[in-house]
Design an enzyme around this catalytic site. Structure first.
Site, PDB file in Angstrom:
ATOM      1  N   HIS A 139       0.838  -1.370   0.121  1.00 44.76           N
ATOM      2  CA  HIS A 139      -0.050  -0.174   0.221  1.00 44.76           C
ATOM      3  C   HIS A 139       0.875   1.347  -0.056  1.00 44.76           C
ATOM      4  O   HIS A 139       0.254   2.315  -0.370  1.00 44.76           O
ATOM      5  CB  HIS A 139      -0.869  -0.081   1.370  1.00 44.76           C
ATOM      6  N   ASP A 175      -3.808 -10.892  -1.623  1.00 46.31           N
ATOM      7  CA  ASP A 175      -4.134 -10.410  -0.537  1.00 46.31           C
ATOM      8  C   ASP A 175      -5.865  -9.590  -0.555  1.00 46.31           C
ATOM      9  O   ASP A 175      -6.252  -9.397  -1.586  1.00 46.31           O
ATOM     10  CB  ASP A 175      -3.379  -9.099  -0.230  1.00 46.31           C
ATOM     11  N   HIS A 177      -6.815  -7.195   0.519  1.00 49.69           N
ATOM     12  CA  HIS A 177      -6.890  -5.731   0.242  1.00 49.69           C
ATOM     13  C   HIS A 177      -6.126  -5.334  -1.173  1.00 49.69           C
ATOM     14  O   HIS A 177      -5.217  -5.878  -1.284  1.00 49.69           O
ATOM     15  CB  HIS A 177      -6.139  -4.914   1.389  1.00 49.69           C
ATOM     16  N   ASP A 264      -5.367 -12.423   4.593  1.00 43.30           N
ATOM     17  CA  ASP A 264      -6.285 -11.973   5.259  1.00 43.30           C
ATOM     18  C   ASP A 264      -7.676 -11.945   4.780  1.00 43.30           C
ATOM     19  O   ASP A 264      -8.696 -11.528   5.132  1.00 43.30           O
ATOM     20  CB  ASP A 264      -5.846 -10.330   5.451  1.00 43.30           C
TER      21      ASP A 264
END
Length: 391
Positions: A139, A175, A177, A264
């Site tokens: 990120h 992931d 995200h 996650d």
């Protein structure tokens, strides 16, 4: 002679620590390394300790003023300095997601150094596969921290590879995200294909990753996103991945695959809404390994990422990943050694699973699974309509 795989790891990875109440807890790294060791999947010869990334390497992606700001937090007193904290806010630091801590520059640089070490090992031909479980900080942006990520190790390593080789690189991110920082870094680069499978940004941080984000300029069509509906299960997630990635790799013909293995999306993870099991986290490395040997002469760099069920999920998922990287995949019936369970149970508020693959009775079900699968199929169809070379 080329070695199959190297495990890049430093005990100092635990210094990347936002505090005991923060979900991004380095305990998960220690527990993972412990489980891999206990399973007999790692020898001293397989392990390499990384160095910190240099300033020149960090500058490949990050702006000097941002790095200077990160560096200014060296002592506990610095983290309490109101003037410094006020300035840090402009760089995404000192927030709930990315609180400051002493020597955060060194901690972030070591995570980057791990992925750069993996990149050098593969680029030099010393190994085919290399893993840095402390990496995957996807990120971080040029001038800001974001989503628990100080420096973007993945983007830096890919940029380093682009400058030191003539390789085309495919980046695959599973992931929960969206891999926004890596996508942003190569949004106009036709030599880097970014593919992100994630929970839709309609409901989850960072709010990006729609199918319409396809790149710009010469890079148009080389950013591919597969946003999944909340409560997507293993079957629908794998179907989405298989509907796009093999075709994309066949056309793109990468010289190297870099994969991010945030876990996650697991049904026990406290921060997301996906329903993946550890079966998904065994299948993804198996697929990436096969794709690497089919398309990129076996060259594969893997990194960790998210994962906030620290002991019940992350160690199992990343042990499954390493086992695949050394071509010793664990059997579906593989069990967790009792010695590891005894060592770590006291640190877990919940009973630790005794098998690597989740039991069917532990997997949640949703009455809307058919509708969710259909929606995900529509997403894949929409992406293929937008990118002609995927059809």
């Amino acid at each position: 002679m080329t070695q199959l795989a190297k495990f890049v790891y430093s005990p100092s990875y635990t210094q990347y620590d936002f505090g005991p109440s923060h979900p991004f807890n380095p305990l998960r790294l220690v527990a993972t390394k412990s489980l891999i060791d206990t399973m007999g999947l790692l020898t001293p010869h397989d392990t390499i300790i990384p160095d910190l990334a240099t300033f020149d390497e960090l500058f490949l992606i990050h702006q000097p003023d941002y790095i200077d700001m990160v560096q200014r937090f060296q002592t506990y007193e610095d983290t309490l300095n109101p003037n410094l904290l006020r300035l840090a806010q402009d760089y995404g630091l000192g927030t709930e997601d990315d609180p400051v801590f002493p020597k955060m520059h060194q901690a972030g640089s070591l995570a980057v150094g791990g992925t750069l070490t993996a990149a050098r090992l593969v680029a030099s031909g010393q190994v085919l596969h290399a893993l840095n479980i402390a990496g995957g900080l996807h990120h971080a942006k040029k001038a800001s921290a974001s989503g628990f990520c100080i420096y973007n190790d993945v983007a830096i390593a890919i940029k380093w590879l682009r400058e030191h080789t003539s390789w085309k690189i495919a980046y695959i991110d599973t992931d929960a995200h969206h891999g926004d920082g890596v996508q942003q870094a190569f949004y106009d680069d036709p030599h880097v294909l970014t593919i992100s499978l994630h929970e839709t940004g309609q409901y989850l941080f960072p709010g990006t990753g729609s199918v319409e984000e396809l790149g710009e300029g010469a890079g148009y069509g080389f950013s591919l996103n597969l946003p999944l509906r909340p409560y997507s299960d293993d079957e629908s997630s794998l179907e989405s991945l298989l509907s796009v990635v093999p075709q994309a790799l066949a056309v793109f013909q990468p010289d190297l695959i870099v994969s991010q293995h945030g876990c996650d999306g697991h049904f026990w993870d406290p921060l997301t809404d996906l329903l993946a099991s550890t079966y998904f986290y065994a299948q993804v490395p198996s697929l990436v390994d096969a794709w690497a040997h089919q398309f990129s002469q076996g060259r594969w760099i893997a990194v960790g990422g998210g994962g906030y069920e620290l002991l019940r999920v992350v160690p199992r998922a990343w042990t499954l990943l390493w086992a695949q990287m050394i071509h010793q995949p664990l059997a579906n019936s593989a069990t967790i050694p009792s010695s590891w369970l005894e060592q770590w149970q006291s640190s877990s508020p919940e009973p630790l699973p005794r098998t690597f693959l989740d039991r069917l009775e532990d997997r949640p079900t949703t009455p809307s699974s058919f509708a969710i699968t259909q929606q995900n199929r529509q997403t894949v169809y929409h992406l293929k309509q937008l990118v002609s070379w995927l059809q």
